[in-house]
Structure formats: C-alpha cells, structure tokens
Design an enzyme around this catalytic site. Structure first.
Site, PDB file in Angstrom:
ATOM      1  CB  ALA A   1      -0.982   0.047   1.123  1.00  0.00           C
ATOM      2  CB  SER A   2       4.048   2.026   1.169  1.00  0.00           C
ATOM      3  OG  SER A   2       5.189   2.831   1.170  1.00  0.00           O
ATOM      4  N   PRO A   3       3.620   3.858  -1.650  1.00  0.00           N
ATOM      5  CG  PRO A   3       3.374   6.105  -1.876  1.00  0.00           C
ATOM      6  CD  PRO A   3       2.971   5.110  -1.121  1.00  0.00           C
TER       7      PRO A   3
ATOM      8  CB  THR B   1       6.921  -0.076  -0.139  1.00  0.00           C
ATOM      9  OG1 THR B   1       6.948   0.646   1.051  1.00  0.00           O
ATOM     10  CG2 THR B   1       7.472  -1.466   0.173  1.00  0.00           C
TER      11      THR B   1
END
EC number: 5.99.1.4
Length: 201
Positions: free
Chosen positions: A9-11, A13
């Site tokens: 869910a993390s850009p 990441t």
C-alpha cells in the site's frame, strides 16, 4: 542478508521493492521478504501519518507528487499518486504474500504493486487479487481460502509487531545483518555504500 519489511500500500515501497532487487543481485546478497501492515505500524508508533492525511500541508503534498514522479522516472516505473482508492486496505494482499512464501511471493507482490500503483486497481477487492492470481497461474480460490488461515493472520501480525519492536515506523523498513536499519527508497544509496564496505572488509 537484507530484510525487507514491506506493505504494497506504500508508494515508496513500490519503488524500493523494484530498486533493491538488482542491488542485492549485484552484491550477491539474499533478500528476506517480510510482509507487514503499514497501517498497524502507523497506529502503534507513527500516528502523525494519519494526522497529516486529515490535515494535509498543500505545498508538501504537491512536492511529494513531484518527488514520487521523479523517483519513478529514475526507476523506469509508472506511478499514479494518489490512486482512486487511497489509502487502501492491503491486508488480504499482504496475507497472500505470506501464504505464497518467499519464492512465489516476489512475482505476486510485484503484480500487486503494479495493479495498485500503475493500473489504479483496488487491491482490497478479491476479484482484483483473483485476476492477479490467474495472471501468475495461481489458483485464486486456493489463495483466497489460504489467506483466511489463522496461522497466516498471526504471522502477518507477528511480522508487524517485530518490525515495530526493532524500530520501524513505516514501510519500507530495511535491515542489513539484523541491526543496521534503513527507511525508505531514498536510502538505497546508503545501503549500497554499506554493502560496499562489508564487501571490502
């Protein structure tokens, strides 16, 4: 060994997941992929993230979009920020990573990242995960049943709790040799330098 605690869910990441793989290969270092829930980390130790979403600083948001676009261009990736659904509930996707295990996890996670950040699909929805499974020759029903297993649920929570206990405050959190911690895609040059030092030693 590189430990990579991550949430799709993390850009940032998404970028680091892509960038760390050739780096590890270059130095002949194995990656241990450790799925977590970034939301759980934020709730426990970093509530400022949620607060910033509720009361955003316009100039910072504007710059972050540019910053993400710059890093994505450098990595040769396409990224949409924000996606239509943001933030997204990634719990099923991250349980899917765990259920598949280390070898099959990487192509699945890559497809989840791309579905969300490149193709703007809601990865919280089972039909989207089923579509990803079919593209990878994974039986969707088997995976969707498997992620309901209590052992998988407990393992995801344990990974998240471990990351917090070791100092994590978001995703990606990366460790070299258990104790040398780095946070974020923009710290990869520091990881490279650390690997170079270890190689020289």
């Amino acid at each position: 060994m590189i430990e990579f605690f991550f949430d799709c869910a993390s850009p940032w990441t998404y970028l680091a997941f892509h960038n760390i793989q050739p780096l590890a290969k270059e130095f002949g270092v194995q990656i241990s992929w450790r799925p977590v829930l970034a939301g759980g980390i934020f709730n426990d130790v970093n509530p400022s993230v949620s607060a910033a979403r509720e009361n955003p600083v316009a100039a910072k948001v504007h710059y972050m979009k540019k910053d993400l676009a710059d890093w994505a261009r450098l990595a040769g990736l396409t990224i949409r920020m924000p996606p239509t659904v943001f933030p997204v509930n990634s719990v099923k996707a991250m349980r899917g990573c765990l259920w598949l295990g280390n070898d099959a996890m990487v192509p699945f996670a890559r497809s989840v990242f791309e579905a969300y950040w490149r193709d703007d699909k809601d990865i919280s929805r089972e039909p989207v995960l089923a579509e990803i499974c079919r593209s990878l020759n994974i039986d969707p029903e088997t995976l969707l049943t498997g992620i309901g297993d209590e052992g998988i649920k407990n393992e995801l929570k344990a990974n998240t709790d471990e990351a917090i206990a070791r100092g994590a405050f978001g995703s990606p959190t990366i460790f070299l040799n258990k104790t040398d911690m780095y946070f974020g895609n923009d710290r990869l040059p520091l990881i490279r330098e650390a690997l170079q030092r270890k190689k020289a030693a």
